[in-house]
Design an enzyme around this catalytic site. Structure first.
Site, PDB file in Angstrom:
ATOM      1  N   ASP A  87       0.863  -1.172   0.000  1.00  0.00           N
ATOM      2  CA  ASP A  87       0.000   0.000   0.000  1.00  0.00           C
ATOM      3  C   ASP A  87       0.906   1.231   0.000  1.00  0.00           C
ATOM      4  O   ASP A  87       2.100   1.148   0.288  1.00  0.00           O
ATOM      5  CB  ASP A  87      -0.928  -0.016   1.213  1.00  0.00           C
ATOM      6  N   TRP A  88       0.329   2.373  -0.315  1.00  0.00           N
ATOM      7  CA  TRP A  88       1.128   3.590  -0.497  1.00  0.00           C
ATOM      8  C   TRP A  88       1.765   4.004   0.833  1.00  0.00           C
ATOM      9  O   TRP A  88       1.079   4.278   1.803  1.00  0.00           O
ATOM     10  CB  TRP A  88       0.258   4.682  -1.083  1.00  0.00           C
TER      11      TRP A  88
END
Length: 839
Positions: free
Chosen positions: A225-226
């Site tokens: 995920d970012w």
């Protein structure tokens, strides 16, 4: 471009090029290696529409109903078509990978991203995600199941340690991923932010390698995920995390080169990560999307029709006493409430996007009514003051305002104008805003437009920033959000609390509105524990001050004079959003009082609630007609009107249990992080499993939903194949039932198949959903509906001692349910206990 010979390409890659390939280069793109014809790939959010590459001032896109809305359709065929359109939207945006579907489990009604996932049940969520992913990938675009796994709250999401048993992880949280993978092995998977039992998932070999790759036989690409990568060497690379997103890298690059040179990471391990990147390149290569492709729009009539169908079919008719609905188009109608003239079309965060268009409920009802349509606000649903940008005019008369970027603040006499834009929305998240003259995240923006109020009175103005900001009216400072700032929940938890000011304005007089914004580096607010997204963001709004009593009094007056009344209330993307969990299940202040007062004068009023997750409804016993309409996408207003007026017979079923009160939900004592941990104390008893086991009646149960017609279910037949010495993959249980539409209008019925276990070694739910099917029937029509489930999936629980699924011997009962009362039952026997692993 021809397919890459992966083995040969790996041999030809230099170490630095390999390292480049295992992290992004910016927010949405992977690295390229031009000398070996390896292109850069583009990724895009997300779960209910393909935004493209820009949060700020982006190219508009189709917005689908939120995932819980799609979950309420219980319609795999519809989700397959939704996936097709998502794939086509991705191609229009030049994207190779869609960052969705999301299939986390709503263990609490408060989760900020609860609206992003399909259902509290893994069988329902997994099937819908699987068919949606299948539709996406049939268009050549890569889907991305996320967030793997137990990313079920926003509070301290980067750091929280989810303490959960292996049994609950398998039976509840991994199950939707497992079932989706059986239908469609997505090309990519995104890891969760959180830890599980002490280890971040992005560096957790047990989940990435042992379960996902080895046990389930999946061979795609795993991305973080970012900003959800937390290590370089053995923790993430060796665990199996293929690519760190976004770029520029924090953990790879030079650090990874040093790790390889010192044998902390063997190059053959890096090669495996590179292999998965190259395999993804080959997977999407037939799309022929060029690097840095132009972002385009579709917005075709057939797409609009699908979005309208999805919006209407997602609506759940919770109550319809005295057959109040459908309404009569010839009669007058009062449209009342805070959500009537706003389009609550999506939740907030990475699921948000700039839609091609939106239809408000008021617009939808007005377009179909042949009688008089009246409106009253009744109350407001905003958390922060409503955006004002669309009410402003530029000095040349255009709707919106000028956005001027400078290298110095307004106090500087010799600053340089770097860029100028014309905007309409007075909210902007600048993390992906770029301009050649802007060399750093530090810059200043003046926004200027003119406001002419329609009514005189005191107007409140509000400012939220990731950075600093002042709002001026005719050059007078009304709001100063530059000092003593307080951290709030906006902008993924980066933004300040809204600071407010007020000024008395006269109707018809033109006022200059100026907003002076300094980007994130100008703020000294303490943001430890949150991720700062580049230069920050801004939000400014305004509204005429009115008391709740005034608003309700006017609404009651309007309602009392109309033949029919509908009240629209609920939440918006401010209340349900990534980065923030709701503190309670309540509607915004004033909504409950408004609904109660309207029901006093108009008991036959229809109440329509828009929210992505459950809300409290203290007035529900008094409401005769009640609908749950979710966040309905572009066509939300038309979809609602179609159901209210009977153009569409409602067929939605709840994908979530709606408790009477927050305290009734199974995670009530164990939601949010405490000292960096959250204990999944309810174990396997999530959603309906808990309410049925505890014999605690909810307000509305999972699977509930009424219709304008009636159905019967009869002639249940159950067939199982002869048992083998070894339980075979695919050994089926086939349930057949005859469904008849006994009413006067066409409609759709969802047949739900439940399995009740015998007494076993461990405590088990009363029953569990194991299959479902949706059938459309004309009045008087009958159809035989067949539901096939695998015996091992229908009977098994996770045995932690054996680390395997256990299909225990005994007599199991099948229950078949649907709209209304009545349960059909049958039984089958498992003669021998068996254990199994795998997909």
């Amino acid at each position: 471009m021809p397919q890459l010979d992966v083995d040969k390409t790996i041999e030809e890659l230099r170490l630095g090029e390999k390292i480049d390939l295992v992290s992004g280069i910016d927010f949405w793109h992977t690295a390229s290696v031009p000398r070996l014809n390896i292109p850069s790939l583009r990724m895009s959010d997300g779960p209910n529409g393909v935004r493209g590459t820009r949060f700020f001032n982006g190219v508009p896109a189709a917005c689908f109903p939120c995932a819980t809305a799609l979950g309420a359709t219980w319609d795999t065929e519809l989700l397959h078509k939704v996936g097709h359109l998502m794939g086509e939207e991705a191609i229009a945006k030049g994207a190779h990978v869609i960052l969705g579907p999301t299939i986390n489990t709503q263990r609490s009604p408060l989760g900020g991203r609860g609206f992003e996932s399909f259902a509290e049940d893994g069988v329902l969520a997994g099937h819908l995600a699987g068919y949606c992913s299948k539709g996406i990938q049939e268009k050549g675009v890569a889907a991305c199941l996320k967030h793997f796994v137990c990313n079920d709250q926003e509070h301290e999401r980067l750091a929280v340690d989810s303490i959960v048993t292996d049994r609950a992880t398998r039976e509840i949280y991994l199950l939707p991923f497992q079932i989706a993978m059986r239908i469609c092995k997505t090309a990519t998977v995104m890891t969760a932010y959180n830890k599980i039992n002490g280890t971040h998932v992005s560096e957790n070999k047990k989940y990435i390698t042992d379960i996902l790759r080895k046990e389930w036989g999946w061979d795609g690409l795993v991305m973080s995920d970012w900003f959800g990568t937390y290590s370089c060497t053995s923790e993430s690379i060796i665990a199996g995390l293929d690519i760190e997103m976004p770029g520029k890298t924090r953990w790879r690059g030079d650090a990874l080169a040093h790790a390889v040179s010192s044998n902390k990471v063997h190059e053959f391990v890096l090669d495996e990560r590179v292999r998965n990147v190259l395999n993804l390149v080959n997977y999407v290569e037939p799309l022929g999307i060029p690097e840095n492709a132009e972002e385009k729009v579709l917005n075709r009539p057939e797409d609009q029709a699908l979005l309208r169908r999805a919006a209407a079919e997602s609506i759940v008719l919770l109550k319809n006493e005295d057959n109040i609905l459908p309404f009569n188009k010839e009669k007058s109608i009062a449209v009342i409430g805070p959500n009537a003239k706003i389009a609550a079309y999506c939740g907030g965060g990475s699921a948000s996007l700039d839609a091609y268009y939106t239809i408000t409920p008021f617009e939808g009802v007005s377009a179909q009514s042949k009688g008089e349509v009246h409106f009253a606000q009744g109350s407001y649903s905003y958390k922060d003051l409503p955006l004002i940008g669309h009410l402003l005019k530029t000095d040349d008369g255009k709707t919106g305002f000028k956005f001027r970027v400078y290298d110095e603040p307004a106090s500087s006499s010799n600053r340089e104008l770097l860029h100028e834009l014309h905007l309409v929305s007075s909210q902007g998240f600048l993390m992906d805003y770029r301009h050649p003259k802007i060399k750093s995240y530090l810059y200043y923006v003046d926004m200027e437009g003119y406001f002419t109020p329609e009514e005189s009175g005191v107007y409140d103005f509000g400012v939220v920033v990731v950075g600093t900001g002042k709002l001026l009216v005719d050059d007078e400072v009304v709001v100063d959000n530059t000092k003593n700032q307080r951290l709030g929940s906006a902008f993924f938890g980066n933004g300040t609390v809204e600071e407010k000011g007020s000024k008395e304005l006269m109707a018809g007089q033109k006022y200059k509105i100026t907003f002076q914004f300094g980007t994130a580096p100008t703020s000294d607010i303490d943001t430890r524990g949150v991720v700062i997204f580049g230069p920050g963001g801004f939000r400014f709004g305004a509204a005429r001050r009115q008391t709740q009593e005034e608003l309700i009094s006017k609404a009651v007056e309007v309602a009392s004079k109309a033949d029919q009344v509908v009240v629209f209330a609920g939440l918006t993307s401010e209340w349900e959003t990534e980065g923030y969990d709701r503190p309670d299940m309540d509607l915004p202040p004033g909504s409950d009082e408004l609904i109660s007062k309207i029901l006093e004068v108009k008991p036959n009023a229809a109440i329509v609630i828009q929210s992505g997750t459950p809300v409290t409804m203290p007035w529900a016993p008094k409401a005769k007609a009640l609908l749950q309409a979710w966040f309905g996408g572009n066509e939300c207003g038309n979809g609602i009107a179609d159901v209210l007026y009977g153009n569409v017979n409602p067929s939605g079923k709840l994908p979530l249990t709606f408790p009477v009160r927050l305290q009734d939900n199974p995670s009530y004592l164990n939601f949010r992080s405490e000292r960096g941990r959250v204990l999944y104390g309810e174990d396997i008893y999530v959603g309906y499993r808990y309410y049925e086991k505890a014999q605690l009646p909810p307000l509305f149960p999972f699977g509930h939903g009424l219709s304008y017609t009636t159905f019967t279910r009869e002639k249940l037949e159950l067939n199982t194949s002869p048992e083998k010495d070894k339980l075979q993959d695919g050994e089926p249980i086939t349930a057949r039932v005859t469904v008849t539409n006994t009413g006067k209008v066409a409609g759709a019925e969802t047949v739900q198949l439940w399995v009740v276990p015998p007494p076993t070694e461990v405590n088990r739910p009363v029953r569990e959903l194991k299959g479902f099917a949706k059938v459309h029937l004309e009045p008087g029509e009958s159809k035989d509906v067949e539901i096939v489930v695998e015996k091992k999936l229908a009977t098994s629980w996770w045995d932690e001692k054996r680390e395997a699924w256990a299909s225990e011997k005994g007599v199991y009962w099948v229950q078949v349910t649907g709209t209304g009362e009545g349960v059909l039952t049958a039984e089958f026997e498992v003669k021998k206990t068996r254990f199994w692993t795998g997909l």
